[in-house]
Design a protein around this motif. Structure first.
Motif: not given
Length: 178
Positions: A49, A57, A95
């Protein structure tokens, strides 16, 4: 960065997460008795991420969830709603760690990880209170208390682990890849 490079990086981060997820199953003190764990597999997804951005991500988190589900590493489920709140959403949330990251300082990394783990822990506590009450009424005060007592400790330890390890990795990668 070219699209092919991004896909390769997502694949590498996802593969690392899968390996760590599998290795974690052999380390007893990392796993809780009824699901949940101090999840070392979060490290590569969080680094993805910060390296590639929020969207990539989230894609890495989804891919990680999909493959772990196919391999049977997510064995604790009772309904579709519980599965979504317990596995899919928390995997995607990993993410979003870099949502406020502008590649300026490590403090933004710490804040991003803290916010991500707060939302992820909240999802797990909600799932525990609504879908997993053991001997108490679903969605009762007792269910919320038990869910918090069960999920918070391992999530907190995962948070501390991420807050220490991820900034070190990002600072090392900053000079090379980022």
């Amino acid at each position: 960065m070219k699209k092919n490079q991004r896909l390769v990086f997502i694949s590498i981060y996802c593969a690392l997460a899968l390996v760590l997820d599998y290795v974690k199953t052999f380390i007893p003190f990392l796993n809780m008795p009824s699901g949940g764990s101090i999840n070392i597999a979060l490290i590569p997804v969080v680094v993805c991420s910060f390296h590639l951005g929020c969207f990539d991500g989230i894609m890495c988190g989804l891919l990680w969830w999909l493959i772990t589900s196919v391999l049977g590493l997510n064995p604790y489920y009772i309904s579709i709603g519980q599965y979504i709140i317990d596995y899919i959403i928390p995997s995607m949330i990993v993410g979003i760690s870099s949502i406020f990251y502008s590649k300026k300082n490590l403090f933004e990394i710490e804040i991003g990880i803290l916010l991500m783990m707060f939302v992820r822990t909240l999802c797990l506590i909600i799932s525990g209170a609504v879908f997993w009450p053991s001997g108490v009424a679903s969605n009762s005060i007792q269910a919320w208390s038990v869910s918090f007592a069960y999920n918070f400790p391992y999530c907190f330890i995962s948070l501390i682990m991420l807050e220490i390890i991820v900034p070190i990795i990002i600072s090392r990668l900053k000079n090379r890849v980022l």
